[in-house]
Design a protein around this motif. Structure first.
Motif, PDB file in Angstrom:
ATOM      1  N   VAL A 282       0.834  -1.202   0.000  1.00 32.82           N
ATOM      2  CA  VAL A 282       0.000   0.000   0.000  1.00 32.82           C
ATOM      3  C   VAL A 282       0.870   1.254   0.000  1.00 32.82           C
ATOM      4  O   VAL A 282       0.608   2.219  -0.728  1.00 32.82           O
ATOM      5  CB  VAL A 282      -0.950  -0.007   1.213  1.00 32.82           C
ATOM      6  CG1 VAL A 282      -1.578   1.371   1.425  1.00 32.82           C
ATOM      7  CG2 VAL A 282      -2.046  -1.046   1.033  1.00 32.82           C
ATOM      8  N   ALA A 283       1.923   1.236   0.808  1.00 35.90           N
ATOM      9  CA  ALA A 283       2.796   2.405   0.915  1.00 35.90           C
ATOM     10  C   ALA A 283       3.545   2.668  -0.389  1.00 35.90           C
ATOM     11  O   ALA A 283       3.607   3.805  -0.877  1.00 35.90           O
ATOM     12  CB  ALA A 283       3.786   2.219   2.066  1.00 35.90           C
ATOM     13  N   LEU A 284       4.122   1.617  -0.985  1.00 30.28           N
ATOM     14  CA  LEU A 284       4.859   1.791  -2.238  1.00 30.28           C
ATOM     15  C   LEU A 284       3.926   2.196  -3.367  1.00 30.28           C
ATOM     16  O   LEU A 284       4.291   3.030  -4.215  1.00 30.28           O
ATOM     17  CB  LEU A 284       5.601   0.502  -2.607  1.00 30.28           C
ATOM     18  CG  LEU A 284       6.441   0.563  -3.891  1.00 30.28           C
ATOM     19  CD1 LEU A 284       7.474   1.672  -3.817  1.00 30.28           C
ATOM     20  CD2 LEU A 284       7.122  -0.788  -4.150  1.00 30.28           C
ATOM     21  N   ALA A 285       2.708   1.661  -3.377  1.00 31.30           N
ATOM     22  CA  ALA A 285       1.734   2.059  -4.395  1.00 31.30           C
ATOM     23  C   ALA A 285       1.435   3.547  -4.303  1.00 31.30           C
ATOM     24  O   ALA A 285       1.332   4.242  -5.324  1.00 31.30           O
ATOM     25  CB  ALA A 285       0.442   1.248  -4.240  1.00 31.30           C
ATOM     26  N   ALA A 286       1.301   4.063  -3.080  1.00 32.12           N
ATOM     27  CA  ALA A 286       1.035   5.492  -2.901  1.00 32.12           C
ATOM     28  C   ALA A 286       2.181   6.336  -3.438  1.00 32.12           C
ATOM     29  O   ALA A 286       1.966   7.366  -4.092  1.00 32.12           O
ATOM     30  CB  ALA A 286       0.799   5.797  -1.423  1.00 32.12           C
TER      31      ALA A 286
ATOM     32  N   ASP B 197       7.738   9.385   7.089  1.00 27.69           N
ATOM     33  CA  ASP B 197       8.076   9.760   8.464  1.00 27.69           C
ATOM     34  C   ASP B 197       7.969   8.562   9.402  1.00 27.69           C
ATOM     35  O   ASP B 197       8.708   8.460  10.386  1.00 27.69           O
ATOM     36  CB  ASP B 197       7.140  10.876   8.934  1.00 27.69           C
ATOM     37  CG  ASP B 197       7.504  11.383  10.317  1.00 27.69           C
ATOM     38  OD1 ASP B 197       8.629  11.903  10.486  1.00 27.69           O
ATOM     39  OD2 ASP B 197       6.664  11.263  11.244  1.00 27.69           O
ATOM     40  N   ALA B 198       7.039   7.641   9.100  1.00 29.86           N
ATOM     41  CA  ALA B 198       6.847   6.454   9.945  1.00 29.86           C
ATOM     42  C   ALA B 198       7.734   5.285   9.502  1.00 29.86           C
ATOM     43  O   ALA B 198       7.609   4.178  10.023  1.00 29.86           O
ATOM     44  CB  ALA B 198       5.382   6.028   9.902  1.00 29.86           C
ATOM     45  N   SER B 199       8.626   5.522   8.528  1.00 28.63           N
ATOM     46  CA  SER B 199       9.579   4.521   8.033  1.00 28.63           C
ATOM     47  C   SER B 199       8.926   3.365   7.284  1.00 28.63           C
ATOM     48  O   SER B 199       9.536   2.300   7.120  1.00 28.63           O
ATOM     49  CB  SER B 199      10.431   3.962   9.192  1.00 28.63           C
ATOM     50  OG  SER B 199      11.183   4.995   9.792  1.00 28.63           O
ATOM     51  N   LEU B 200       7.681   3.547   6.826  1.00 28.01           N
ATOM     52  CA  LEU B 200       7.085   2.554   5.938  1.00 28.01           C
ATOM     53  C   LEU B 200       7.662   2.692   4.533  1.00 28.01           C
ATOM     54  O   LEU B 200       7.636   1.740   3.745  1.00 28.01           O
ATOM     55  CB  LEU B 200       5.568   2.718   5.894  1.00 28.01           C
ATOM     56  CG  LEU B 200       4.771   2.125   7.063  1.00 28.01           C
ATOM     57  CD1 LEU B 200       3.294   2.407   6.896  1.00 28.01           C
ATOM     58  CD2 LEU B 200       5.009   0.630   7.185  1.00 28.01           C
ATOM     59  N   LEU B 201       8.147   3.885   4.219  1.00 26.17           N
ATOM     60  CA  LEU B 201       8.828   4.137   2.948  1.00 26.17           C
ATOM     61  C   LEU B 201      10.259   4.565   3.250  1.00 26.17           C
ATOM     62  O   LEU B 201      10.491   5.426   4.101  1.00 26.17           O
ATOM     63  CB  LEU B 201       8.100   5.236   2.158  1.00 26.17           C
ATOM     64  CG  LEU B 201       6.744   4.860   1.555  1.00 26.17           C
ATOM     65  CD1 LEU B 201       6.039   6.096   1.017  1.00 26.17           C
ATOM     66  CD2 LEU B 201       6.907   3.815   0.447  1.00 26.17           C
ATOM     67  N   VAL B 202      11.208   3.959   2.541  1.00 26.18           N
ATOM     68  CA  VAL B 202      12.620   4.263   2.763  1.00 26.18           C
ATOM     69  C   VAL B 202      13.261   4.655   1.437  1.00 26.18           C
ATOM     70  O   VAL B 202      12.606   4.690   0.388  1.00 26.18           O
ATOM     71  CB  VAL B 202      13.349   3.043   3.380  1.00 26.18           C
ATOM     72  CG1 VAL B 202      12.801   2.742   4.771  1.00 26.18           C
ATOM     73  CG2 VAL B 202      13.200   1.810   2.485  1.00 26.18           C
ATOM     74  N   GLY B 203      14.550   4.927   1.492  1.00 27.81           N
ATOM     75  CA  GLY B 203      15.256   5.388   0.305  1.00 27.81           C
ATOM     76  C   GLY B 203      15.164   4.444  -0.872  1.00 27.81           C
ATOM     77  O   GLY B 203      15.054   4.867  -2.032  1.00 27.81           O
TER      78      GLY B 203
END
Length: 238
Positions: A45-49, A181-187
């Motif tokens: 879900v996070a990467l899709a966003a 900010d919640a680290s669900l998405l990283v570099g």
């Protein structure tokens, strides 16, 4: 991700971008379940966003001459507020709850579509916009409610796609910021988005070209075809 899944994901990404560029929405219909299946619900879900946010930047550029800022502003603000609340819920929600929320979001849209909203769509548009952002932030997809909210503005197809692109951009950027900010998405996720840039540009070009060729009646059919796709996902999940 297993190497054999990479081509499948790339095809899904391209298809999502093309549909989104042609209809103004619908990318999450393809992208969210694909990435959730491959990566797990929350990471998917996070990467899709993130990918959809980047793609919406390209779409906004492509439809820059038909962006109805003033008409779409109330819907955009409510979607952003709803998305922020929903995104914060996803961070702390159990995996199972997030998965069930995906199904619930379609159930809500299905119930909304069961009524003749044409007479009340102007009045219901703000409520649908907020609900759209909230379900998007929590489950990763808001297509049906977002489509109804923006369609309630009674715009022609090019301005409708422009409004949907603006609304989607604000909602996806809001979610992306919170999940980063919640680290669900990283570099590494941002590098994936950067690598998909050529796909975004090519798919958006094809989608916009298709949109300009089909006319108002054709676009109306496309719009409801995407809505039917979301409903199909609802029925498949029952």
């Amino acid at each position: 991700m297993e190497p054999y899944l990479v081509p499948v994901v790339l095809i899904a990404v391209f298809a999502a971008f093309a549909v989104s560029a042609a209809a103004g929405f619908g990318g999450s219909l393809i992208l969210v379940p694909t990435l959730a299946l491959v990566l797990g619900t929350k990471p998917g879900v996070a990467l899709a966003a993130l990918l959809l946010a980047a793609n919406n930047v390209v779409k906004v550029i492509a439809y820059r001459k038909t962006l109805p800022y003033r008409q779409a502003a109330p819907v955009i603000v409510l979607v952003a507020v709803g998305a922020a609340l929903g995104a914060k819920l996803l961070v702390s929600a159990p995996e199972r709850a997030v998965t069930l929320a995906v199904i619930l979001s379609f159930a809500v849209a299905f119930l909304v579509e069961s009524f003749q909203f044409t007479r009340i769509r102007h009045l219901s548009s703000p409520l649908l916009a907020f609900a759209s952002g909230a379900t998007s932030g929590f489950s990763g997809t808001s297509g049906p409610l977002k489509g109804l909210a923006v369609r309630g503005l009674a715009l022609d197809r090019l301005h409708l796609v422009g409004a949907l692109s603006l609304t989607s951009l604000v909602g996806d950027v809001t979610k992306t910021a919170i999940w980063t900010d919640a680290s669900l998405l990283v570099g590494e996720d941002y590098l994936i988005a950067l690598a998909c840039l050529p796909l975004m540009v090519f798919a958006t070009f094809l989608g916009r070209r298709f949109n300009t060729k089909i006319g108002e009646r054709g676009y109306s059919s496309l719009f409801w075809a995407v809505m039917a796709g979301y409903t199909g996902r609802l029925l498949a999940g029952l």
